[in-house]
Design an enzyme around this catalytic site. Structure first.
Site, PDB file in Angstrom:
ATOM      1  N   HIS A  15       0.916 -56.777 -15.091  1.00 15.74           N
ATOM      2  CA  HIS A  15       1.456 -57.519 -14.680  1.00 15.74           C
ATOM      3  C   HIS A  15       2.373 -58.781 -15.062  1.00 15.74           C
ATOM      4  CE1 HIS A  15      -3.308 -57.395 -13.606  1.00 15.74           C
ATOM      5  NE2 HIS A  15      -3.393 -56.598 -15.060  1.00 15.74           N
ATOM      6  N   ALA A  16       2.751 -59.122 -14.420  1.00 16.12           N
ATOM      7  CA  ALA A  16       3.985 -60.572 -14.808  1.00 16.12           C
ATOM      8  C   ALA A  16       5.126 -59.528 -14.605  1.00 16.12           C
ATOM      9  CB  ALA A  16       3.375 -61.506 -15.917  1.00 16.12           C
TER      10      ALA A  16
END
Length: 86
Positions: A15-16
């Site tokens: 993620h991110a």
């Protein structure tokens, strides 16, 4: 078709920032790249940040990264390294 099974090491999963780094590198490749959780489920476009984040891959889960074409082995090695970096 080449593939790599990789255990995601980042605390935030895929993620991110890890997802953004993964997708940036994948977009540089001339071939299609797919990602899926190793226990089955959706196969998504490895060049789409929304698709990667939608997989909801968490730390310790394994993904399968696939690509086919000239240079795919090198790209797979780089993407596997990104996914396995803590």
């Amino acid at each position: 078709m080449g593939e790599r099974k990789v255990t995601v090491a980042a605390e935030v999963g895929l993620h991110a920032r890890p997802a953004a780094t993964f997708v940036q590198r994948a977009k540089q490749a001339p071939m299609e790249i797919t990602v899926a959780k190793s226990h089955g489920g959706d196969v998504v476009n490895g060049k789409s940040i929304l698709a990667i984040m939608g997989l909801d891959v968490r730390q310790g889960e394994t993904v399968v990264i696939s690509a086919d074409g000239e240079g795919s082995e090198e790209i797979l090695d780089e993407l596997a390294s990104i996914a396995s970096t803590p």
